[in-house]
Write an enzyme that holds these catalytic residues in place. Sequence first.
Site, PDB file in Angstrom:
ATOM      1  N   ASP A 127       0.903  -1.145   0.000  1.00 33.97           N
ATOM      2  CA  ASP A 127       0.000   0.000   0.000  1.00 33.97           C
ATOM      3  C   ASP A 127       0.940   1.192   0.000  1.00 33.97           C
ATOM      4  O   ASP A 127       1.926   1.214   0.753  1.00 33.97           O
ATOM      5  CB  ASP A 127      -0.846  -0.021   1.278  1.00 33.97           C
ATOM      6  N   SER A 128       0.698   2.185  -0.817  1.00 35.46           N
ATOM      7  CA  SER A 128       1.711   3.242  -0.960  1.00 35.46           C
ATOM      8  C   SER A 128       1.917   4.030   0.333  1.00 35.46           C
ATOM      9  O   SER A 128       2.922   4.713   0.489  1.00 35.46           O
ATOM     10  CB  SER A 128       1.372   4.174  -2.118  1.00 35.46           C
ATOM     11  N   SER A 129       0.975   3.905   1.275  1.00 30.22           N
ATOM     12  CA  SER A 129       1.185   4.566   2.566  1.00 30.22           C
ATOM     13  C   SER A 129       2.365   3.943   3.304  1.00 30.22           C
ATOM     14  O   SER A 129       2.929   4.550   4.212  1.00 30.22           O
ATOM     15  CB  SER A 129      -0.073   4.458   3.429  1.00 30.22           C
TER      16      SER A 129
ATOM     17  N   THR B 290      -2.219   5.168  -4.802  1.00 36.38           N
ATOM     18  CA  THR B 290      -2.430   6.591  -5.072  1.00 36.38           C
ATOM     19  C   THR B 290      -2.051   7.490  -3.896  1.00 36.38           C
ATOM     20  O   THR B 290      -1.762   8.666  -4.086  1.00 36.38           O
ATOM     21  CB  THR B 290      -3.913   6.858  -5.419  1.00 36.38           C
ATOM     22  N   ASP B 291      -2.058   6.920  -2.657  1.00 38.04           N
ATOM     23  CA  ASP B 291      -1.892   7.792  -1.487  1.00 38.04           C
ATOM     24  C   ASP B 291      -0.605   8.610  -1.530  1.00 38.04           C
ATOM     25  O   ASP B 291      -0.606   9.794  -1.218  1.00 38.04           O
ATOM     26  CB  ASP B 291      -1.928   6.962  -0.195  1.00 38.04           C
TER      27      ASP B 291
HETATM   28  N1  LIG Z   1      -6.038   4.018  -4.369  1.00 36.73           N
HETATM   29  C1  LIG Z   1      -4.980   3.582  -3.730  1.00 36.73           C
HETATM   30  O1  LIG Z   1      -4.102   3.037  -4.349  1.00 36.73           O
HETATM   31  C2  LIG Z   1      -4.917   3.803  -2.231  1.00 36.73           C
HETATM   32  C3  LIG Z   1      -4.052   2.836  -1.463  1.00 36.73           C
HETATM   33  N2  LIG Z   1      -4.200   3.024  -0.071  1.00 36.73           N
HETATM   34  C4  LIG Z   1      -2.569   3.022  -1.793  1.00 36.73           C
HETATM   35  O2  LIG Z   1      -2.100   4.115  -1.788  1.00 36.73           O
HETATM   36  O3  LIG Z   1      -1.885   2.057  -1.976  1.00 36.73           O
END
Ligand SMILES: NC(=O)C[C@H](N)C(=O)O
Length: 653
Positions: free
Chosen positions: A148-150, A180-181
Amino acid sequence: MSANGDSAPTTVPGATKPIDIQVRVPTHERLMSIDKGMAPSSPTLPSPTIRRNKSDGKLMAQDIKEARVRVIYTGGTIGMMRNERNVLAPIPNALVRSIRKYPNIHDEEYALRRFGASASMAPLVLPFVQGMDRRVLYQVTEYTPLLDSSNMTMHDWARIANDIQQSYEFFDGFVVLHGTDTLSYTASALSFMLENLGKTVIITGSQIPIFETRTDGKDNFTSALIIAGNYVIPEVCIFFGHKLMRGNRTVKVSSNSLDAFDSPNVPPLARIGIDVNVDYRLIFRPCSIERFCVHLNLDENVGLLRIFPSISLSTFRAFLAPPIRGVVLQSFGSGNIPSNRRDLIEELQAAADRGVIIINCTQCPNGSVAEIYDTGKVLCDLGVIPGYDMTPEAALSKLAYVIGKEEWSLDVKKQMMQSNLRGELTSVTAPKMEDYDLVDAVARSLHLSSPQELDQLGATLFPAMINGAVAEGDLKKINNLKAYGADLSGTNHDQRTALHLACQLGNVEIVKYLLHNGVSVHVRDRYDRTPLLEAVSTDSHEIIQLLINCGAHLTGSSRAVGEQLCAAAARGSLTRLKSYQYAGADLSQPDPSGRTVLHVAALHGFPEVVEYVLPYFESASEKDLLGLSALNYAERGGHAALVDLLKAAGCEA
Ligand SMILES: NC(=O)C[C@H](N)C(=O)O
């Protein structure tokens, strides 16, 4: 900390080795080894005409224009599924497996014909796209663990940069699948780390997993592949919600909209509707004659300090305390802080005196910092650097990059922070260009007036006018056309740039000028010829060197290069052989019949060629497919002196 130590090692400490799904696959290896990372070079049939080998019915590589894209899959919602706790988490190996089953992302039939029966293991192939030149073959490298990019850190940025560097010459473009994070942080960081980038890098992901019926993942992924494979946009971009944006200008603006990203201060580089509309004038191009390289050393001692009313001194002081080395001060409005807070100002002064680099960026998503108010002027007086209209994500990652440049002094680092390195900031209001004056005149006479008509006219007229000026060797005229708004990187109907022509004509000054103005060395024309090939064809050694210094490399299969080398040897053209050598060719490369320059020069009796190339052969006794060595050819050609020369070099019959 440094993201991977002081020098630039090839692996990133702390990062696990990427699992390259395709590396274990024989057919993939065939793809990589047959062509040694080079795209087909022979003149091609117009897409999508496909010729098949008469014996086995397979597609013949040289008949189809193809582009290679490397996909680096780091994680994110795009490949997530709900786990036992009913929350989304990345699932290893699921993405590629399911992509293979989606006919609009993978053309199984083409893959089968192109790569044979084991196509289930072969590279993935994007189905034919109307209006696009090239079939996109793509190879997915899945990271372990998927994140997860977080959960991503600067180590992960270094790992992606490193992987792009390792395979740079083998691919036409790169797509990074990412959550996306923190996507804007990664895109910003990569834009700095990938120095003198000459190829398209697109980061994308999705808000809904690709496995779901209603998903933005398929669209984002396929559009990213199409652009990376068909356009040379030498930037780190983000593709999301039908827009291609400069990565270091983006911010995530929505946690639930499919239009999750915005580029508040710069318009999109391309918009994808029924057509792909690229705004070439917006593309930020590297303008120095230097090769692509990556800078992996990032300093983690950086931070974002968002000012708020009544912020306490203790919070402020704690934030600025060592080991911090760089701070993005997120100020109010056009760059203002509470100037009546002496305590805060003294802390800032003390930090600046300790060598902490402080950048002033606005909290507003849109607009720039400017010296308008007393409350902002106070920061300039302290030596705080204006961040203009940089996003916090770009400013933070730029700080980590700039501070990690150990060879730069503190003054140089500060200078770099306020300079526009990758299109990440607008420092001054751009002077009003006499855009389209010339085109305007033609447009008036043709009674054209809409912006689309003017754009179209410019796109038609300028390449011809620039090429005319290049042909005349008139640098002044080229410069004037640029001032009129002409895109020097524009292509003509044969998809050739002014650089192709300047290289073909051997005009060193114009080549230098075009390279300094960002014209790409990687554009392949309708016949798959690059500027480097033009320079080789005219034996312009100085130009070859310039292009190589800019990161150019030979494309086309190595066997085809072997053929060209043998053709040069048959003419006794040492100059041409040197041209290929300077362009990076291996002089011992055989042609499809196993014949090398040594065989051919021996047959045709060119001792100076034989003498020149001998040191490049491990063994002078290599035999071609007929079982003949260079010595056999010299004997059959009746060249006694050459026979002696080859024998003395240890060549056996
Ligand atoms: N839409 C996403 O990809 C969000 C996800 N939590 C991420 O950043 O990995």
